[in-house]
Scaffold this motif. Structure first.
Motif, PDB file in Angstrom:
ATOM      1  N   ASN A  64       0.807  -1.220   0.000  1.00 38.92           N
ATOM      2  CA  ASN A  64       0.000   0.000   0.000  1.00 38.92           C
ATOM      3  C   ASN A  64       0.839   1.267   0.000  1.00 38.92           C
ATOM      4  OD1 ASN A  64      -2.404  -1.390  -0.090  1.00 38.92           O
ATOM      5  ND2 ASN A  64      -2.820  -1.226   2.105  1.00 38.92           N
ATOM      6  N   ALA A  65       2.107   1.178   0.411  1.00 43.02           N
ATOM      7  CA  ALA A  65       2.971   2.354   0.425  1.00 43.02           C
ATOM      8  C   ALA A  65       3.490   2.703  -0.963  1.00 43.02           C
ATOM      9  CB  ALA A  65       4.155   2.117   1.372  1.00 43.02           C
ATOM     10  N   ASN A  66       3.380   1.770  -1.915  1.00 42.06           N
ATOM     11  CA  ASN A  66       3.823   2.062  -3.273  1.00 42.06           C
ATOM     12  C   ASN A  66       2.850   3.050  -3.921  1.00 42.06           C
ATOM     13  OD1 ASN A  66       3.931   1.395  -6.391  1.00 42.06           O
ATOM     14  ND2 ASN A  66       5.841   0.672  -5.499  1.00 42.06           N
ATOM     15  N   PRO A  67       3.341   3.991  -4.732  1.00 39.62           N
ATOM     16  CA  PRO A  67       2.442   4.985  -5.341  1.00 39.62           C
ATOM     17  C   PRO A  67       1.411   4.403  -6.296  1.00 39.62           C
ATOM     18  CG  PRO A  67       4.740   5.687  -5.480  1.00 39.62           C
ATOM     19  CD  PRO A  67       4.753   4.248  -5.040  1.00 39.62           C
ATOM     20  N   ASN A  68       1.673   3.206  -6.852  1.00 41.43           N
ATOM     21  CA  ASN A  68       0.798   2.631  -7.867  1.00 41.43           C
ATOM     22  C   ASN A  68      -0.146   1.595  -7.266  1.00 41.43           C
ATOM     23  OD1 ASN A  68       1.929   3.935 -10.311  1.00 41.43           O
ATOM     24  ND2 ASN A  68       3.774   2.845  -9.690  1.00 41.43           N
ATOM     25  N   GLY A  69      -1.251   1.373  -7.951  1.00 35.98           N
ATOM     26  CA  GLY A  69      -2.226   0.409  -7.466  1.00 35.98           C
ATOM     27  C   GLY A  69      -2.941  -0.297  -8.591  1.00 35.98           C
ATOM     28  N   ASN A  70      -2.172  -0.899  -9.496  1.00 36.71           N
ATOM     29  CA  ASN A  70      -2.772  -1.541 -10.658  1.00 36.71           C
ATOM     30  C   ASN A  70      -3.232  -2.959 -10.336  1.00 36.71           C
ATOM     31  OD1 ASN A  70      -3.564  -1.641 -13.362  1.00 36.71           O
ATOM     32  ND2 ASN A  70      -1.644  -2.560 -13.999  1.00 36.71           N
ATOM     33  N   GLY A  71      -2.278  -3.850 -10.009  1.00 36.75           N
ATOM     34  CA  GLY A  71      -2.638  -5.226  -9.707  1.00 36.75           C
ATOM     35  C   GLY A  71      -1.737  -5.801  -8.640  1.00 36.75           C
ATOM     36  N   THR A  72      -2.221  -6.786  -7.917  1.00 38.32           N
ATOM     37  CA  THR A  72      -1.422  -7.493  -6.929  1.00 38.32           C
ATOM     38  C   THR A  72      -1.986  -8.888  -6.778  1.00 38.32           C
ATOM     39  OG1 THR A  72      -0.485  -7.370  -4.692  1.00 38.32           O
ATOM     40  CG2 THR A  72      -2.808  -6.814  -4.913  1.00 38.32           C
ATOM     41  N   SER A  73      -1.203  -9.771  -6.176  1.00 39.15           N
ATOM     42  CA  SER A  73      -1.680 -11.135  -5.954  1.00 39.15           C
ATOM     43  C   SER A  73      -1.110 -11.659  -4.650  1.00 39.15           C
ATOM     44  CB  SER A  73      -1.288 -12.051  -7.112  1.00 39.15           C
ATOM     45  OG  SER A  73       0.122 -12.093  -7.267  1.00 39.15           O
ATOM     46  N   ILE A  74      -1.782 -12.661  -4.110  1.00 40.54           N
ATOM     47  CA  ILE A  74      -1.300 -13.341  -2.920  1.00 40.54           C
ATOM     48  C   ILE A  74      -1.441 -14.844  -3.117  1.00 40.54           C
ATOM     49  CG2 ILE A  74      -3.540 -13.214  -1.720  1.00 40.54           C
ATOM     50  CD1 ILE A  74      -1.898 -12.872   0.901  1.00 40.54           C
ATOM     51  N   PHE A  75      -0.439 -15.583  -2.667  1.00 39.76           N
ATOM     52  CA  PHE A  75      -0.500 -17.038  -2.706  1.00 39.76           C
ATOM     53  C   PHE A  75      -0.563 -17.555  -1.276  1.00 39.76           C
ATOM     54  CE2 PHE A  75       0.706 -16.194  -6.968  1.00 39.76           C
ATOM     55  CZ  PHE A  75       0.232 -17.271  -7.705  1.00 39.76           C
ATOM     56  N   THR A  76      -1.650 -18.259  -0.977  1.00 38.22           N
ATOM     57  CA  THR A  76      -1.893 -18.760   0.372  1.00 38.22           C
ATOM     58  C   THR A  76      -2.919 -19.880   0.316  1.00 38.22           C
ATOM     59  OG1 THR A  76      -2.632 -18.155   2.604  1.00 38.22           O
ATOM     60  CG2 THR A  76      -3.695 -17.032   0.767  1.00 38.22           C
TER      61      THR A  76
END
Length: 499
Positions: free
Chosen positions: A405-417
């Motif tokens: 969330n601290a990164n300026p961009n917010g396009n896509g993210t993923s989590i593996f769990t």
């Protein structure tokens, strides 16, 4: 070998440009010039917009069913011509043929979604909102729309724009990337073969001057842009000043969070594919992996996987990644790798100096992996758009969420769990437009909207899904009340014919 000249497409036919400025279109694996593309003059852009403006007068009144049937024909043609379109992508962009075929498939999804226009463009009705008063909405087309696309998806990105724009009754002016325009032009030809009338879909070519003219043009009512944050921000400001509606999908720095309870082999294989596929030239590429807790021990497997990936020309189907799109792109990626090394990141896999036998002049950079990356480093701050993976280690899920969330961009993210609780917590607290849960590249299917947050998006409405219908239409609200004619008795009035 003759070099084809890329035409404009105006008023339903290919039109040669009279421009004095032309650029070479180059095969990035061989440096062979395969085409020449014009940088259109201001007069030629005006001509394309005028054609679209004139066509709008009749196209806006074409029944929804007829527009639907054109989209049905177009999806059939795109499906039939997938090998041809993919080959053109590979020749000019460099991505592997399987990757290019997948791109055509994602573009096809949007055209298939546009086939549902007969239900997508419906309005709303409130009967008896007041005494004998009905209120209803009409979702009407805006007029001339325009699209400016990036080089990295020359089929998918235009499909994010013009199919829904014209299906909703608008006309369109498209400016594809000058680096790989041939597949886009073939798609436009197929659209006309499917029945798109003359003037409804036009194409011009060029650089910043043409893009600025489109953003400023008074007769263009809405503009869709996909590209860099720098260019998108400038065009957004110009378009807003000109009073037009705009959506700008821009830069990214996507993170893949790996929890220690994840399926190890699946997580590593997926993150490697998302980081290095298309040589990292995807706005949705996972260019940062965040290893949480005991998953830090997986770094050696990530390094081994990167070293074993095959680099080659896109025509080699077993290649994992092809060349970068241009020598300038290759040079930029190498400069950023240099900067990462100089700024103290630990270089575990070095893709510089990579050569492919028989393709010594290709723009190749091999998979590159950095560890001990910090937010202050250039390789973390900038969108590299190349096959470079930054590895970050944290102790907890909270730290991972805070880091992303601290990164300026917010396009896509993923989590593996394998934890539903962790996945739900992540999707709830992460400030990113597209979230993947055990999915490395969470580009949504076309009947959901492509979104984004913070520095990755300007404009309230994104491409595809319901948001695209709202973007390409203007809501008109009608409040209606009808009175019984005073000179007709109730008995006679009940027999009035509507024929």
């Amino acid at each position: 070998m003759s070099v084809r000249e890329i035409p404009m497409y105006i008023d339903g036919k290919p039109v040669p440009s009279n421009s004095q400025e032309w650029r070479d279109v180059v095969n990035p694996a061989t440096q062979e010039v395969v085409a020449r593309v014009p940088f259109c003059s201001a007069e030629e852009v005006d001509r394309a917009v005028a054609s679209a403006k004139e066509a709008f007068k009749t196209w806006r009144k074409v029944p929804l069913g007829k527009r639907m049937r054109i989209m049905l024909k177009l999806q059939a043609l795109v499906r039939e011509h997938t090998p041809e379109l993919a080959a053109l992508i590979t020749e000019e962009h460099g991505k592997t043929l399987p990757d290019a075929e997948g791109e055509v498939g994602r573009g096809l999804e949007v055209i298939e979604h546009a086939c549902s226009i007969t239900s997508l463009q419906l309005g709303e009705l409130a009967e008896n909102a007041g005494t004998e008063i009905d209120v209803y909405t009409l979702n009407q087309p805006l007029g001339v729309g325009a699209g400016i696309t990036a080089f990295n998806f020359p089929i998918m990105l235009p499909c994010f724009m013009f199919p829904l724009a014209i299906a909703t009754g608008n006309t369109f002016v498209l400016k594809p990337s000058e680096q790989d325009p041939s597949s886009t032009m073939r798609l436009v030809e197929l659209a006309h073969e499917a029945g798109v009338p003359a003037g409804v879909l036009n194409v011009v070519h060029g650089g910043p001057d043409v893009a600025n003219q489109i953003a400023d043009h008074a007769d263009i009512k809405a503009l869709s842009f996909i590209g860099s944050s720098h260019v998108g921000s400038l065009l957004y400001d110009r378009a807003a000043k000109a009073g037009k509606r705009m959506q700008a999908m821009m830069g990214a720095k996507n993170h893949c969070v790996v929890m220690p309870d994840a399926n190890r082999s699946q997580a590593i294989n997926n993150l490697l594919g998302s980081a290095f596929g298309a040589a990292g030239q995807r706005c949705m590429a996972n260019s940062v992996v965040v290893l949480v807790g005991e998953a830090k021990a997986w770094l050696d497997d990530i390094v081994d996987g990167a070293r074993n990936m095959k680099v080659g020309p896109g025509t080699q189907r077993d290649a994992d990644l092809g060349p970068l799109v241009s020598p300038a792109a290759r040079d930029r990626v190498i400069r950023l790798i240099d900067a990462g090394e100089q700024e103290g990141a630990k270089l575990l896999v070095d893709g510089r100096g990579y050569e492919v036998s028989g393709y010594e002049h290709g723009n190749f950079v091999g998979p590159t992996v950095f560890a001990d990356v910090t937010p202050e480093m250039t390789i973390y701050r900038e969108e590299i758009f190349g096959p470079v993976l930054c590895v970050v280690s944290v102790d907890t899920l909270d730290e991972a969420i805070e880091f992303v969330n601290a990164n300026p961009n917010g396009n896509g993210t993923s989590i593996f769990t394998n934890s539903g609780w962790v996945a739900r917590r992540f999707e709830s607290d992460i400030d990113v437009g597209q979230v993947g849960i055990n999915v490395p590249i969470p580009v949504p299917v076309a009947y959901f909207s492509f979104t984004g947050s913070r520095g990755s998006k300007l404009g309230d409405l994104g491409p595809n899904g319901k948001q695209a219908i709202a973007f390409w239409t203007q809501t008109k609200t009608v409040t209606a009340r009808w009175f019984e004619p005073e000179n007709v008795s109730s008995g006679i009035n009940s027999t009035i014919s509507l024929s």
